[in-house]
Design a protein around this motif. Sequence first.
Motif, PDB file in Angstrom:
ATOM      1  N   PHE A   4      76.930   9.666  23.554  1.00  0.00           N
ATOM      2  CA  PHE A   4      77.014   8.640  24.587  1.00  0.00           C
ATOM      3  C   PHE A   4      76.334   9.107  25.867  1.00  0.00           C
ATOM      4  CE2 PHE A   4      80.385   7.423  21.690  1.00  0.00           C
ATOM      5  CZ  PHE A   4      80.305   6.035  21.688  1.00  0.00           C
ATOM      6  N   VAL A   5      75.904   8.150  26.670  1.00  0.00           N
ATOM      7  CA  VAL A   5      75.273   8.456  27.950  1.00  0.00           C
ATOM      8  C   VAL A   5      76.168   9.378  28.766  1.00  0.00           C
ATOM      9  CG1 VAL A   5      74.487   7.484  30.152  1.00  0.00           C
ATOM     10  CG2 VAL A   5      73.934   6.316  28.004  1.00  0.00           C
ATOM     11  N   GLU A   6      77.444   9.077  28.751  1.00  0.00           N
ATOM     12  CA  GLU A   6      78.447   9.909  29.415  1.00  0.00           C
ATOM     13  C   GLU A   6      79.597  10.115  28.454  1.00  0.00           C
ATOM     14  OE1 GLU A   6      81.382   9.861  33.367  1.00  0.00           O
ATOM     15  OE2 GLU A   6      79.874   8.278  33.087  1.00  0.00           O
ATOM     16  N   SER A   7      79.986  11.331  28.256  1.00  0.00           N
ATOM     17  CA  SER A   7      81.046  11.647  27.308  1.00  0.00           C
ATOM     18  C   SER A   7      82.334  10.912  27.652  1.00  0.00           C
ATOM     19  CB  SER A   7      81.312  13.152  27.303  1.00  0.00           C
ATOM     20  OG  SER A   7      82.344  13.482  26.396  1.00  0.00           O
ATOM     21  N   GLY A   8      82.916  10.290  26.628  1.00  0.00           N
ATOM     22  CA  GLY A   8      84.169   9.572  26.819  1.00  0.00           C
ATOM     23  C   GLY A   8      84.025   8.217  27.474  1.00  0.00           C
ATOM     24  N   VAL A   9      82.788   7.757  27.636  1.00  0.00           N
ATOM     25  CA  VAL A   9      82.537   6.491  28.343  1.00  0.00           C
ATOM     26  C   VAL A   9      81.591   5.617  27.514  1.00  0.00           C
ATOM     27  CG1 VAL A   9      81.606   5.421  30.439  1.00  0.00           C
ATOM     28  CG2 VAL A   9      82.860   7.593  30.588  1.00  0.00           C
ATOM     29  N   PHE A  10      81.898   4.340  27.429  1.00  0.00           N
ATOM     30  CA  PHE A  10      81.011   3.343  26.813  1.00  0.00           C
ATOM     31  C   PHE A  10      80.241   2.683  27.947  1.00  0.00           C
ATOM     32  CE2 PHE A  10      80.791  -0.915  24.354  1.00  0.00           C
ATOM     33  CZ  PHE A  10      79.631  -0.520  23.690  1.00  0.00           C
ATOM     34  N   THR A  11      78.971   3.049  28.088  1.00  0.00           N
ATOM     35  CA  THR A  11      78.139   2.539  29.169  1.00  0.00           C
ATOM     36  C   THR A  11      77.367   1.331  28.678  1.00  0.00           C
ATOM     37  OG1 THR A  11      77.908   4.784  30.057  1.00  0.00           O
ATOM     38  CG2 THR A  11      76.354   3.121  30.852  1.00  0.00           C
ATOM     39  N   VAL A  12      77.598   0.193  29.321  1.00  0.00           N
ATOM     40  CA  VAL A  12      77.058  -1.082  28.844  1.00  0.00           C
ATOM     41  C   VAL A  12      76.188  -1.737  29.905  1.00  0.00           C
ATOM     42  CG1 VAL A  12      77.653  -3.426  28.098  1.00  0.00           C
ATOM     43  CG2 VAL A  12      79.001  -1.469  27.291  1.00  0.00           C
ATOM     44  N   GLY A  13      74.985  -2.092  29.521  1.00  0.00           N
ATOM     45  CA  GLY A  13      74.108  -2.864  30.396  1.00  0.00           C
ATOM     46  C   GLY A  13      74.476  -4.326  30.327  1.00  0.00           C
ATOM     47  N   ILE A  14      74.575  -4.969  31.490  1.00  0.00           N
ATOM     48  CA  ILE A  14      74.980  -6.374  31.538  1.00  0.00           C
ATOM     49  C   ILE A  14      74.318  -7.065  32.721  1.00  0.00           C
ATOM     50  CG2 ILE A  14      77.042  -5.900  32.936  1.00  0.00           C
ATOM     51  CD1 ILE A  14      78.493  -8.067  31.251  1.00  0.00           C
ATOM     52  N   SER A  15      73.910  -8.290  32.515  1.00  0.00           N
ATOM     53  CA  SER A  15      73.331  -9.068  33.605  1.00  0.00           C
ATOM     54  C   SER A  15      74.436  -9.485  34.570  1.00  0.00           C
ATOM     55  CB  SER A  15      72.640 -10.319  33.056  1.00  0.00           C
ATOM     56  OG  SER A  15      72.234 -11.173  34.100  1.00  0.00           O
ATOM     57  N   THR A  16      74.119  -9.488  35.851  1.00  0.00           N
ATOM     58  CA  THR A  16      75.104  -9.929  36.843  1.00  0.00           C
ATOM     59  C   THR A  16      74.646 -11.199  37.556  1.00  0.00           C
ATOM     60  OG1 THR A  16      74.118  -8.349  38.411  1.00  0.00           O
ATOM     61  CG2 THR A  16      76.080  -7.650  37.229  1.00  0.00           C
ATOM     62  N   LEU A  40      63.940  -1.879  28.402  1.00  0.00           N
ATOM     63  CA  LEU A  40      63.531  -0.558  28.869  1.00  0.00           C
ATOM     64  C   LEU A  40      64.751   0.299  29.191  1.00  0.00           C
ATOM     65  CD1 LEU A  40      61.376   1.446  29.702  1.00  0.00           C
ATOM     66  CD2 LEU A  40      61.320   0.358  31.967  1.00  0.00           C
ATOM     67  N   GLY A  41      65.754  -0.297  29.810  1.00  0.00           N
ATOM     68  CA  GLY A  41      66.958   0.455  30.145  1.00  0.00           C
ATOM     69  C   GLY A  41      67.663   0.996  28.921  1.00  0.00           C
ATOM     70  N   LEU A  42      67.680   0.200  27.844  1.00  0.00           N
ATOM     71  CA  LEU A  42      68.346   0.626  26.614  1.00  0.00           C
ATOM     72  C   LEU A  42      67.540   1.710  25.905  1.00  0.00           C
ATOM     73  CD1 LEU A  42      70.706   0.273  24.696  1.00  0.00           C
ATOM     74  CD2 LEU A  42      69.494  -1.627  23.604  1.00  0.00           C
ATOM     75  N   THR A  43      66.229   1.501  25.760  1.00  0.00           N
ATOM     76  CA  THR A  43      65.409   2.480  25.042  1.00  0.00           C
ATOM     77  C   THR A  43      65.313   3.806  25.803  1.00  0.00           C
ATOM     78  OG1 THR A  43      63.409   1.523  26.038  1.00  0.00           O
ATOM     79  CG2 THR A  43      64.031   0.743  23.849  1.00  0.00           C
ATOM     80  N   SER A  44      65.405   3.761  27.121  1.00  0.00           N
ATOM     81  CA  SER A  44      65.304   4.987  27.919  1.00  0.00           C
ATOM     82  C   SER A  44      66.620   5.726  28.035  1.00  0.00           C
ATOM     83  CB  SER A  44      64.785   4.657  29.323  1.00  0.00           C
ATOM     84  OG  SER A  44      65.726   3.861  30.041  1.00  0.00           O
ATOM     85  N   GLY A  45      67.696   5.153  27.479  1.00  0.00           N
ATOM     86  CA  GLY A  45      68.987   5.828  27.477  1.00  0.00           C
ATOM     87  C   GLY A  45      69.804   5.621  28.734  1.00  0.00           C
ATOM     88  N   LYS A  46      69.519   4.562  29.476  1.00  0.00           N
ATOM     89  CA  LYS A  46      70.300   4.289  30.683  1.00  0.00           C
ATOM     90  C   LYS A  46      71.702   3.831  30.329  1.00  0.00           C
ATOM     91  CE  LYS A  46      69.988   1.864  35.120  1.00  0.00           C
ATOM     92  NZ  LYS A  46      69.178   0.913  35.936  1.00  0.00           N
ATOM     93  N   PHE A  47      71.848   3.163  29.179  1.00  0.00           N
ATOM     94  CA  PHE A  47      73.153   2.735  28.686  1.00  0.00           C
ATOM     95  C   PHE A  47      73.198   2.823  27.172  1.00  0.00           C
ATOM     96  CE2 PHE A  47      70.513  -0.988  29.049  1.00  0.00           C
ATOM     97  CZ  PHE A  47      70.245  -1.163  30.407  1.00  0.00           C
ATOM     98  N   ASP A  48      74.433   2.795  26.642  1.00  0.00           N
ATOM     99  CA  ASP A  48      74.635   2.921  25.195  1.00  0.00           C
ATOM    100  C   ASP A  48      74.388   1.608  24.462  1.00  0.00           C
ATOM    101  OD1 ASP A  48      75.675   5.650  25.437  1.00  0.00           O
ATOM    102  OD2 ASP A  48      77.440   4.701  26.335  1.00  0.00           O
ATOM    103  N   ALA A  49      74.651   0.514  25.132  1.00  0.00           N
ATOM    104  CA  ALA A  49      74.525  -0.806  24.508  1.00  0.00           C
ATOM    105  C   ALA A  49      74.284  -1.846  25.586  1.00  0.00           C
ATOM    106  CB  ALA A  49      75.792  -1.156  23.721  1.00  0.00           C
ATOM    107  N   VAL A  50      73.798  -2.994  25.166  1.00  0.00           N
ATOM    108  CA  VAL A  50      73.657  -4.152  26.048  1.00  0.00           C
ATOM    109  C   VAL A  50      74.542  -5.258  25.496  1.00  0.00           C
ATOM    110  CG1 VAL A  50      72.090  -5.962  26.873  1.00  0.00           C
ATOM    111  CG2 VAL A  50      71.328  -3.580  26.814  1.00  0.00           C
TER     112      VAL A  50
END
Length: 314
Positions: free
Chosen positions: A58-70, A117-127
Motif C-alpha cells: 500500500f502507498v502507506e502501511s495500514g492505510v487504504f489511500t483512495v483517489g476521489i473527485s471532489t 496518472l495519479g493511480l499509475t504513479s502510485g499516488k493512491f492505491d485505488a480510485v
Amino acid sequence: MAFTNRARLLVAGAIAIGAIGFGSAQAQQKFDLSPEQPNRLRVEKNEKRIAEIKDFKFVESGVFTVGISTSGNLPLHDYASDSKTVIGYDVDLAQAIADSLGLKLNLVSVAWADWPLGLTSGKFDAVISNVTVTEERKEKFDFSTYRKDELGFYVSADNPITSIKEPKDIAGLKVITDAGTNQEKILLEWDRENVAAGLKPIEVQYYDDDAVKDLAVQSGRADAVFSVNATQAYAAGINGKTKLVGTVSGGWPITAEIAVTTRKGSGLAAPVTNVVNDLIASGAYKKILDTWNLGPEAIDKAQTNPPGLPKSGS
C-alpha cells in the motif's frame, strides 16, 4: 459481517454547497451533509480478505489511500458543510472496503482528468470516483464493479406516466436531456427508431440551469428528463417533486458498470471484488446505496474486469 453502526438519514447541519441546484435546507432535511458523519455505516474487519492482501504494498502501511473527485457531484461525492470534508456514496463505499480490509481510509482529492496518472504513479492505491469500465481503460487498469452506470427517466411526481423502458414509450413526448452526452445519443437513436417505425417524433429540450429544467417539468412544458440517474435520484430525494419511471444503462445497448479502479496487475482487484460481494451478501451494500437514494443502481454481483464499453469505432 456485522454492522458497528447504522446507515445515516435525516441528520441536521447547514450545507455550504449547492446540492445540485436545490436549497441547502431541503438537502439537510433528507441527507446527512455534516463533516462528522456520525451514523456512517461501518463494518467489521474481514480476516479472510485481509489474508488476500498480505503481499500488496500500500502507498502507506495500514492505510487504504483512495483517489476521489471532489467536484460537486452529490450523491456520489462532494464537500460537506465545512467545505473541507468529502462525503457521499463513493466515500461510504471506500470506508466499508477499508474497514473490511482492516485499514484506515485516506482520501486524496484528484481532478477527473488526473486520476489515471495519479493511480499509475502510485499516488493512491485505488480510485473510487464513478469510473466506468471500458475496454480501453482495461488495457491499463483493473476493475472491481460496484454500481450500475445508469441513466434515468424522471417525470413530475403527479405525472400519469409510470414507465419508460423502451423507445416506443417516449414517442411524442417532450424530453429534456444534456447536449453532447451519451444520454443525448441514446435519446436521439430511440427517436430515430420510433420515426422509422411510424411513431410520433419526440421534442428534445436542452437547459443549462437545473432550476429552469425543474420548472419546465413541473409546469408541463416538458414531460420528462433523461439524464444521469444518481444526481436525479438525489434531487428527487430532496424535493419530492419528481419520480423515477425508468432506467437505461449508460452504455446502451451494452450494459455499463462503475468500478473501483486499481493498477493493472497489482493484485488488489480480486480482493476488492471479494469485499464488495461480501458487502452485498451482508446487506451493508444495499444500506449504503439506500442512504443516498441509489437503490436502483445496485448490482447483484461484483466482477473483476468484466466486459467494458467498446473502444470508439469498435
